[in-house]
Structure formats: structure tokens, C-alpha cells
Design an enzyme around this catalytic site. Sequence first.
Site, PDB file in Angstrom:
ATOM      1  N   ASP A 239      -5.700  -7.097   5.278  1.00 29.65           N
ATOM      2  CA  ASP A 239      -6.885  -6.132   4.953  1.00 29.65           C
ATOM      3  C   ASP A 239      -8.059  -7.290   4.400  1.00 29.65           C
ATOM      4  O   ASP A 239      -9.167  -7.122   5.113  1.00 29.65           O
ATOM      5  CB  ASP A 239      -6.540  -5.210   3.674  1.00 29.65           C
ATOM      6  CG  ASP A 239      -7.486  -4.256   3.555  1.00 29.65           C
ATOM      7  OD1 ASP A 239      -8.758  -4.192   4.114  1.00 29.65           O
ATOM      8  OD2 ASP A 239      -7.410  -3.390   2.365  1.00 29.65           O
TER       9      ASP A 239
ATOM     10  N   ASP B 231      -3.356 -18.349   0.830  1.00 28.89           N
ATOM     11  CA  ASP B 231      -4.563 -18.679   0.234  1.00 28.89           C
ATOM     12  C   ASP B 231      -4.997 -19.991   1.253  1.00 28.89           C
ATOM     13  O   ASP B 231      -6.241 -20.101   1.552  1.00 28.89           O
ATOM     14  CB  ASP B 231      -3.944 -19.365  -1.119  1.00 28.89           C
ATOM     15  CG  ASP B 231      -2.758 -20.089  -1.210  1.00 28.89           C
ATOM     16  OD1 ASP B 231      -1.924 -20.033  -0.142  1.00 28.89           O
ATOM     17  OD2 ASP B 231      -2.328 -20.832  -2.000  1.00 28.89           O
TER      18      ASP B 231
ATOM     19  N   ASP C 178     -11.334  -8.892   7.051  1.00 29.97           N
ATOM     20  CA  ASP C 178     -12.689  -8.407   6.488  1.00 29.97           C
ATOM     21  C   ASP C 178     -13.423 -10.068   6.548  1.00 29.97           C
ATOM     22  O   ASP C 178     -14.754 -10.016   6.753  1.00 29.97           O
ATOM     23  CB  ASP C 178     -12.772  -7.898   5.113  1.00 29.97           C
ATOM     24  CG  ASP C 178     -12.835  -6.480   5.245  1.00 29.97           C
ATOM     25  OD1 ASP C 178     -12.682  -5.912   6.290  1.00 29.97           O
ATOM     26  OD2 ASP C 178     -13.511  -5.964   4.506  1.00 29.97           O
TER      27      ASP C 178
ATOM     28  N   LYS D 287       3.335 -15.523   1.598  1.00 30.80           N
ATOM     29  CA  LYS D 287       3.195 -16.068   0.580  1.00 30.80           C
ATOM     30  C   LYS D 287       4.464 -16.445   0.006  1.00 30.80           C
ATOM     31  O   LYS D 287       5.092 -15.873  -0.950  1.00 30.80           O
ATOM     32  CB  LYS D 287       2.563 -15.144  -0.374  1.00 30.80           C
ATOM     33  CG  LYS D 287       2.106 -15.750  -1.945  1.00 30.80           C
ATOM     34  CD  LYS D 287       1.181 -17.055  -1.712  1.00 30.80           C
ATOM     35  CE  LYS D 287       0.843 -17.706  -2.985  1.00 30.80           C
ATOM     36  NZ  LYS D 287      -0.175 -19.075  -2.817  1.00 30.80           N
TER      37      LYS D 287
ATOM     38  N   TYR E 126       0.714  -1.308   0.086  1.00 27.83           N
ATOM     39  CA  TYR E 126      -0.111  -0.216  -0.040  1.00 27.83           C
ATOM     40  C   TYR E 126       0.904   1.071   0.039  1.00 27.83           C
ATOM     41  O   TYR E 126       0.453   2.297  -0.280  1.00 27.83           O
ATOM     42  CB  TYR E 126      -0.982   0.049   1.282  1.00 27.83           C
ATOM     43  CG  TYR E 126      -2.069  -0.927   1.144  1.00 27.83           C
ATOM     44  CD1 TYR E 126      -2.088  -1.917   0.065  1.00 27.83           C
ATOM     45  CD2 TYR E 126      -3.244  -0.841   2.043  1.00 27.83           C
ATOM     46  CE1 TYR E 126      -3.254  -2.729   0.008  1.00 27.83           C
ATOM     47  CE2 TYR E 126      -4.132  -1.601   2.076  1.00 27.83           C
ATOM     48  CZ  TYR E 126      -4.179  -2.585   0.917  1.00 27.83           C
ATOM     49  OH  TYR E 126      -5.268  -3.626   0.702  1.00 27.83           O
TER      50      TYR E 126
END
Length: 357
Positions: free
Chosen positions: A246, A222, A250, A190, A140
Amino acid sequence: MSKILILPGDGIGTEIVSQAVKVINSLNANHSMDMNLVHGLIGGIAYDETGSPLPDETIKTAKDCDSILLGAVGGPKWEPLERSLRPERGLLGIRSELGLFSNLRPAILYPQLASASSLKAEIVSGLDLMIVRELVGGIYFGEPRGVEKRNGERFGINSATYYESEIARIGHSAFQIAQKRGKHVCSVDKANVLEVCELWREVMEEVSKGYPDVKLSHLYVDNAAMQLVRDPKQFDVMVTSNLFGDVLSDCAAMLTGSIGMLPSASLDKDNFGMYEPIHGSAPDIAGKDIANPLATILSVSMMLKYSLNQADLAEKINIAVSDVLDQGFRTRDIASGEDKVVGTNEMGDLVVKALES
Ligand code: NAD
């Protein structure tokens, strides 16, 4: 005395923050707290009044306060603005300006709301997990970024970057929180594909050596997403980068069935923090007295626990919220069947009443 900066922001922000302020006033009056409230501007309303979504005055006041309580920012009115002037820029800006690198997002399922989850009650009931998300680094913020012309076509670029010190400090946050909970940190990356995640994993292993009482495990993102939906109760604390956090937080939030119930904290290295509900400004329901204020009220509880050293009072708020749910009161978003549906204001009053009884 503690000085608290109140930033209601946009949409339902004003309505929900007003309920949290009632709770703060009640604690001041009945529990010898001395929280002094100062009000400031952020987001769309700040743009309207000052031309900036994050006025200098807000940052200056924030630096002079012990803690910040934020509602939410954003709305369709400000979407046409150029990116740097949009309300969400105010939010990214204040996190970054204040070095709030550690984002704590608990996903707790109140037993009274088990039927609100889209998962089977036995999979989620009793869920209590904490996602620790790195908040001011990673893709980000990484450079280079942008959209340019290459080989005669548009080319978009963002960069996932982390210094080892940035990984280590979020690692320490996660391990210290796990020490006060179930003593298990699951680090999500990852590393099978991304070099920056190889470094992430290596540094987490190094940090873990300082916390022999806490178990460290690793999952690829994943698999972590899959496990969150398959068996979320296997997790105690998850620590991950800005982007993965992020998305996963959620997902974890929705396991609990209601976005209106979940608070969050964003902390710096000294536990100075900004506290806010995880949801946005909900323009579709703003001004209708139907928004759920409990996530914002529970954000005050997190503030008392993490920044103001008042864990007992924090627990009192949690119990008051649970009492109100026990009595069958619900805002519309969490109501079903025989529940007594109340508005934003009444829900705030009910929590204050439970707190004072
Ligand atoms: P949102 O979280 O505002 O709303 C999603 C859905 O959940 C809506 O149907 C809304 O009515 C409902 N909802 C949210 N909070 C609720 C509450 N307390 N009680 C009852 N229902 C609630 O997300 P969105 O619609 O994607 O975004 C709306 C605006 O908020 C956008 O401008 C977005 O950029 C902004 N946003 C801000 C933040 C923040 O300030 N931290 C976070 C996310 C989105």
C-alpha cells in the site's frame, strides 16, 4: 462475448468511467470486440440507494461477469458513517469476496511527462516497474484486531498474519509477471524484525525454485523505500505484503508525477480481475470536468491484457494515450508551460480519435 461490470462509484468516478466506456464502445465498433456492459453500485452511492456500500446484487452480478471496471469510492459525505457502512468497506469487501489477492500496480513514466515528476528526469525517465501487492491478507485482515481496555487504558491491536499458501500464490503471480518482463523479482519484507516476514522470505525462496529464469532478490522495506526514491529504475517487479505494498505503491506512483495516469489490476487465481485507477474519488474536483481519465482508460488496457487475452488491443490503447500526449494535450493535473489543457470529456474523445485513426 465478454461481460464487463461497470462500477463508477463516487466523486469523479462517473466522469472518468464514462471516458473509459467510450473507449470500450470504440473497440466494440471498430475492432470486432463484443464487450457487453452491465452497470452496478458500489461505495457511497450504493449506501445511499440500498443502505449498503456493497449490495448483494453487486457481488452476484460480479460473479456472473468476465471482468470489472471500477471508478473510485468515498467522499466527505459518508465519513460520519460507522466503519462497516463506509464506502471504502465496499471496496475491501468486493476484493475479499472475489478472492482478488494479487494487486498489480505498474509505475510507468511516459517520457512526455518526465517534467511532472518531483525527481530529476534522468532518475525517472523510462521508469517501468510493477509492484505486486498481496491484497486480501496480512495486517489489514488479521485477527485479533480492535481497541479494548487493558490495565486501565485503551489498547489497540492488529495482527500481521499469513499462511504459507497465501504467500506462495502471490509469489507465483510475481514470478509469472516477471517472466514476461525483465525477469527480476525483488521481494520486500521486514524479516529482520517480524516472524511473519521470515516466513514470507522462506516461501519466496521456495517458490523461486520453480522459475529458474527469474532472479530473486530481497530488500527490507525501509531500504526498499529509500531505493525507490534513489534509483527506481533498478527494479523490475517488486512483490510485497498488503501493508508494505500500500505504502510503496503510492510512493512509486508519485515518482511518475501524476496520480491521474496510473491504472491497477486486482486478480484472482484464474486472472479474473477488477481494474481501477489507483487514485481515489477526488471529491475536490468532482463534477468540474477537470479530472484526468487516462488512469481509468489505461485500466481498460490492463483488463484487455490480463483478463481478456487481447494484448494487441491493450497496446493500441497505450499507443493512443501516448499519441494524445505527443500532440501536447493534457488535463490540468499534468499540464505545464505550452501544453493544451483539455477537460475530462475532451481527453476521452481525443483518445478515441487516436484509437480510430
Ligand atoms: P484522491 O486520490 O481522491 O485525491 C488526491 C488528490 O489527487 C486530490 O487533490 C485530487 O484532486 C487529485 N486527483 C485524484 N485523482 C485525480 C484525477 N484523475 N485527475 C486529477 N486529479 C486527481 O485521494 P484522497 O483525497 O485522499 O481521497 C478522496 C476520497 O477517495 C476518500 O474518501 C478516500 O477514502 C477515497 N479513496 C478511494 C480509493 C479507491 O476508490 N480506490 C483510493 C484512495 C482514496
